[in-house]
Design a protein around this motif. Structure first.
Motif, mmCIF file in Angstrom:
data_model
loop_
_atom_site.group_PDB
_atom_site.id
_atom_site.type_symbol
_atom_site.label_atom_id
_atom_site.label_comp_id
_atom_site.label_asym_id
_atom_site.label_seq_id
_atom_site.Cartn_x
_atom_site.Cartn_y
_atom_site.Cartn_z
ATOM 1 N N GLY A 1 -32.254 -3.896 -79.669
ATOM 2 C CA GLY A 1 -32.602 -2.509 -79.923
ATOM 3 C C GLY A 1 -34.076 -2.196 -79.816
ATOM 4 N N ARG A 2 -34.882 -3.191 -79.488
ATOM 5 C CA ARG A 2 -36.327 -2.973 -79.313
ATOM 6 C C ARG A 2 -36.643 -2.999 -77.821
ATOM 7 N NH1 ARG A 2 -35.729 -6.811 -83.194
ATOM 8 N NH2 ARG A 2 -36.373 -8.460 -81.793
ATOM 9 N N GLY A 3 -37.785 -2.441 -77.464
ATOM 10 C CA GLY A 3 -38.189 -2.394 -76.067
ATOM 11 C C GLY A 3 -38.547 -3.762 -75.535
ATOM 12 N N PRO A 4 -38.545 -3.920 -74.238
ATOM 13 C CA PRO A 4 -38.140 -2.895 -73.291
ATOM 14 C C PRO A 4 -36.624 -2.704 -73.295
ATOM 15 C CG PRO A 4 -38.585 -4.912 -72.113
ATOM 16 C CD PRO A 4 -38.942 -5.158 -73.550
ATOM 17 N N ILE A 5 -36.221 -1.483 -72.970
ATOM 18 C CA ILE A 5 -34.807 -1.152 -72.845
ATOM 19 C C ILE A 5 -34.535 -0.901 -71.368
ATOM 20 C CG2 ILE A 5 -33.025 0.533 -73.418
ATOM 21 C CD1 ILE A 5 -34.354 0.766 -76.169
ATOM 22 N N LEU A 6 -33.584 -1.647 -70.824
ATOM 23 C CA LEU A 6 -33.240 -1.571 -69.410
ATOM 24 C C LEU A 6 -31.900 -0.865 -69.255
ATOM 25 C CD1 LEU A 6 -33.975 -5.315 -68.688
ATOM 26 C CD2 LEU A 6 -35.535 -3.390 -68.351
ATOM 27 N N VAL A 7 -31.857 0.186 -68.456
ATOM 28 C CA VAL A 7 -30.614 0.921 -68.231
ATOM 29 C C VAL A 7 -29.850 0.222 -67.111
ATOM 30 C CG1 VAL A 7 -29.600 3.130 -67.567
ATOM 31 C CG2 VAL A 7 -31.649 3.076 -69.018
ATOM 32 N N LEU A 8 -28.639 -0.237 -67.429
ATOM 33 C CA LEU A 8 -27.814 -0.973 -66.469
ATOM 34 C C LEU A 8 -26.755 -0.102 -65.810
ATOM 35 C CD1 LEU A 8 -27.258 -4.175 -68.629
ATOM 36 C CD2 LEU A 8 -28.954 -3.825 -66.816
ATOM 37 N N ALA A 9 -26.258 0.910 -66.523
ATOM 38 C CA ALA A 9 -25.234 1.808 -65.985
ATOM 39 C C ALA A 9 -25.285 3.122 -66.748
ATOM 40 C CB ALA A 9 -23.852 1.181 -66.101
ATOM 41 N N GLU A 10 -25.068 4.203 -66.034
ATOM 42 C CA GLU A 10 -25.071 5.541 -66.627
ATOM 43 C C GLU A 10 -23.744 6.222 -66.349
ATOM 44 O OE1 GLU A 10 -28.382 6.730 -64.124
ATOM 45 O OE2 GLU A 10 -29.531 7.115 -65.957
ATOM 46 N N GLN A 11 -23.343 7.081 -67.272
ATOM 47 C CA GLN A 11 -22.150 7.908 -67.109
ATOM 48 C C GLN A 11 -20.927 7.080 -66.727
ATOM 49 O OE1 GLN A 11 -23.157 11.053 -64.400
ATOM 50 N NE2 GLN A 11 -24.585 11.985 -65.819
ATOM 51 N N VAL A 12 -20.684 6.026 -67.492
ATOM 52 C CA VAL A 12 -19.526 5.165 -67.258
ATOM 53 C C VAL A 12 -18.624 5.179 -68.485
ATOM 54 C CG1 VAL A 12 -20.703 3.618 -65.623
ATOM 55 C CG2 VAL A 12 -20.735 3.084 -68.066
ATOM 56 N N SER A 13 -17.378 4.834 -68.281
ATOM 57 C CA SER A 13 -16.459 4.622 -69.387
ATOM 58 C C SER A 13 -16.961 3.412 -70.166
ATOM 59 C CB SER A 13 -15.049 4.355 -68.842
ATOM 60 O OG SER A 13 -14.273 3.656 -69.793
ATOM 61 N N LEU A 14 -17.232 3.608 -71.447
ATOM 62 C CA LEU A 14 -17.728 2.483 -72.243
ATOM 63 C C LEU A 14 -16.642 1.431 -72.441
ATOM 64 C CD1 LEU A 14 -19.994 4.268 -74.869
ATOM 65 C CD2 LEU A 14 -20.633 3.223 -72.686
ATOM 66 N N ARG A 15 -15.383 1.850 -72.504
ATOM 67 C CA ARG A 15 -14.290 0.875 -72.618
ATOM 68 C C ARG A 15 -14.201 0.033 -71.344
ATOM 69 N NH1 ARG A 15 -10.772 0.784 -76.191
ATOM 70 N NH2 ARG A 15 -10.703 3.016 -76.602
ATOM 71 N N ALA A 16 -14.259 0.683 -70.187
ATOM 72 C CA ALA A 16 -14.195 -0.054 -68.915
ATOM 73 C C ALA A 16 -15.405 -0.973 -68.774
ATOM 74 C CB ALA A 16 -14.116 0.913 -67.739
ATOM 75 N N ALA A 17 -16.577 -0.502 -69.191
ATOM 76 C CA ALA A 17 -17.784 -1.333 -69.107
ATOM 77 C C ALA A 17 -17.640 -2.566 -70.011
ATOM 78 C CB ALA A 17 -19.015 -0.515 -69.503
#
Length: 125
Positions: free
Chosen positions: A81-97
C-alpha cells in the motif's frame, strides 16, 4: 524493464488519479483487503526495478470473495500500500483478475502482468 506501467510515488498520488479505485489510507483497512502476495513472500519486481517484493491489490475494496458481487476496478502492485504504486490493469472485472492471477500463482511481476494481459478489455477502450 517495462517503464510503460503507470507509476505513482505514493498512495495519495495514485488516489488523486484514481478516486473511484482508491488505496485505503487506513493501514488496518488496507491490510484487510483480499490481495495477492505470492504465499506471503511478495511478488518480485522484475519489470520496473523498484527493488521490492510487491503485493497485487484489487481496487476498490479488494478482490471479491465467494458470494460477493463482482466489481470493475483497477489492479495495482505496491509495497503493502506504499509507493511506488504500479497500475497493472484498469477497468477490469476484479473477480476475473483475481481468478487469472491466482490460477497461475505468479512469483514475478512480469508473470502477473502477463496473466492480466489475457483479460478482455472493455469495448470502449
Amino acid at each position: 524493464m517495462d517503464q510503460h506501467l503507470p507509476r505513482f510515488t505514493s498512495a495519495e498520488a495514485y488516489n488523486a488519479a484514481y478516486p473511484d479505485c482508491p488505496v485505503p489510507a487506513d493501514a488496518y483497512e488496507r491490510n484487510a483487503l483480499r490481495a495477492y502476495h505470492a504465499a506471503m513472500t511478495g511478488v518480485r519486481d522484475d519489470l520496473v526495478g523498484t527493488g521490492s517484493s510487491l503485493t497485487v491489490e484489487f481496487l476498490p475494496g479488494g478482490a471479491p470473495g465467494p458470494g460477493e458481487p463482482d466489481r470493475t476496478g483497477t489492479v495495482v502492485a505496491s509495497n503493502w500500500g506504499r509507493g511506488p504504486i504500479l497500475v497493472l490493469a484498469e477497468q477490469v472485472s476484479l473477480r476475473a483478475a483475481w481468478k487469472v492471477v491466482t490460477g497461475r500463482w505468479p512469483a514475478r511481476l512480469s508473470e502477473v502482468s502477463a496473466a492480466l494481459g489475457t483479460l478482455s478489455l472493455p469495448e470502449n477502450r
